[in-house]
Enzyme design. Structure first.
Site, PDB file in Angstrom:
ATOM      1  N   ASP A   1       1.734  -0.173   0.964  1.00  0.00           N
ATOM      2  CA  ASP A   1       1.243   0.368   2.345  1.00  0.00           C
ATOM      3  C   ASP A   1       1.075  -0.689   3.016  1.00  0.00           C
ATOM      4  O   ASP A   1       1.244  -1.947   2.831  1.00  0.00           O
ATOM      5  CB  ASP A   1      -0.054   1.285   1.832  1.00  0.00           C
ATOM      6  CG  ASP A   1      -0.882   1.544   3.183  1.00  0.00           C
ATOM      7  OD1 ASP A   1      -0.111   2.159   3.887  1.00  0.00           O
ATOM      8  OD2 ASP A   1      -1.836   1.147   3.129  1.00  0.00           O
TER       9      ASP A   1
ATOM     10  N   ASP B   1      -4.495   1.842   0.432  1.00  0.00           N
ATOM     11  CA  ASP B   1      -6.116   1.768   0.491  1.00  0.00           C
ATOM     12  C   ASP B   1      -6.404   3.415   1.168  1.00  0.00           C
ATOM     13  O   ASP B   1      -7.726   3.362   1.349  1.00  0.00           O
ATOM     14  CB  ASP B   1      -6.347   1.038   1.513  1.00  0.00           C
ATOM     15  CG  ASP B   1      -5.982   1.074   2.935  1.00  0.00           C
ATOM     16  OD1 ASP B   1      -4.750   1.283   3.221  1.00  0.00           O
ATOM     17  OD2 ASP B   1      -6.699   0.707   3.882  1.00  0.00           O
TER      18      ASP B   1
END
Ligand code: ADP
Ligand code: MG
Length: 290
Positions: A38, A235
């Site tokens: 990400d 996250d």
């Protein structure tokens, strides 16, 4: 495989800040060949700051509306905007009908005017025409900054940019992964130009951008069904389904609880430097038992 050796391996990993949820995760990690990152909060610090604000309208007035809307959002981009307003002592004004459009932006009514703040997809969805010349916007994107468009009553009226620094050790971590034979990719909801600039800075060659939160997991499925063994590292809430679906999900310890729950491994302090070590340790501990 003797569980004892794997347990010993995971105990050693924990000393470095790599927390394996199960012994099985340690075994599965050795088959991974592709590592998908990400962007925000994983490769970058996840603490963006506003670098530029531009509007055809009264700056202070529009900013007042924007910070009042973003105060209702929990997105890191929203936090950056609110801080930017506070630094300039911009007052909050009453807002109505606040709405989050997941992975796209926010909207609300201020002074009987509907304000939209978000990405191109959001503007397209509300049929808001963007200026023909977006060269200024693109300049920020090619520096790796994130752009948010602003519209009032369906008319484009400006944009905001934010910068989010790359984590210390990110470049070295990616390099070590490549040297060890892994492929790396970036999977993000942000714009392609921005994503590519960040990817270039850290050495990631493949980028999948403009991905809606709901489509991150689907993308992982596609990669896996093409024969790759994928580890996903993220996250955010929007990463959680992808973390659960990948062969191995790795959460940043600084991330949301939902991401940590969905993952097989958590890296303490969101330390990206621990990624190569995670795979080295799992390979070593499984080798030991054979
Ligand atoms: P990421 O994958 O970087 O975590 P998201 O999927 O959460 O990003 O959001 C994608 C895009 O939607 C952002 O880059 C931004 O343009 C827009 N966006 C999301 N939340 C907000 C917000 N609170 N205010 C303005 N824009 C937003
Ligand atoms: Mg993130």
């Amino acid at each position: 495989a003797t569980p004892t050796s794997i347990m010993a391996g995971s105990g050693r990993a924990a000393e470095y800040g790599i927390l394996f949820k199960t012994a099985e995760a340690m075994e599965r990690a050795k088959d991974v060949d592709t590592i998908v990152f990400d962007k925000t909060g994983t490769i970058t610090e996840g603490r963006p700051t506003v670098t530029h604000f531009e509007t055809t309208r009264d700056q202070a007035k529009l900013l007042s509306a924007i910070v009042s809307i973003e105060r209702e959002s929990e997105h890191p981009l929203a936090t950056a905007i609110v801080r930017y307003g506070e630094e300039q002592n911009i007052p909050f004004v009453p807002i109505e009908q606040f709405q989050t459009i997941m992975g796209k932006g926010v909207s609300a009514t201020v002074n009987q005017e509907t304000i939209h703040i978000g990405n191109k997809t959001l503007m397209d969805e509300y049929h808001i025409a963007l200026p023909n010349d977006l060269s200024t916007v693109d300049k920020y994107r090619t520096q790796g900054e994130t752009v948010m468009y602003i519209a009032a009553d369906g008319k484009y009226c400006g944009f905001l940019t934010v910068a989010d620094p790359i984590k210390e050790g990110a470049v070295e971590a990616i390099q070590q992964l490549h040297e060890a034979g892994y492929s790396t990719m970036m999977l993000t909801g942000d714009n392609e130009k921005t994503a590519e600039a960040i990817a270039k800075k850290v050495g990631i060659k493949e980028v999948i951008a403009d991905v809606l939160p709901t489509n991150k997991a689907e993308t992982i499925d596609l990669l896996e069904s093409s024969g790759l063994r994928v580890a996903m590292i993220g996250d955010g809430i929007n990463d959680a389904p992808a973390l659960a679906r990948a062969s191995i999900g790795i959460a940043m310890g600084t991330g949301t609880d939902i991401a940590i729950e969905a993952a097989d491994i958590t890296l303490m302090q969101g330390n990206i430097s621990l990624v190569p070590k995670t795979f080295r340790m799992s390979a070593a501990s499984v080798r030991n038992i054979k």
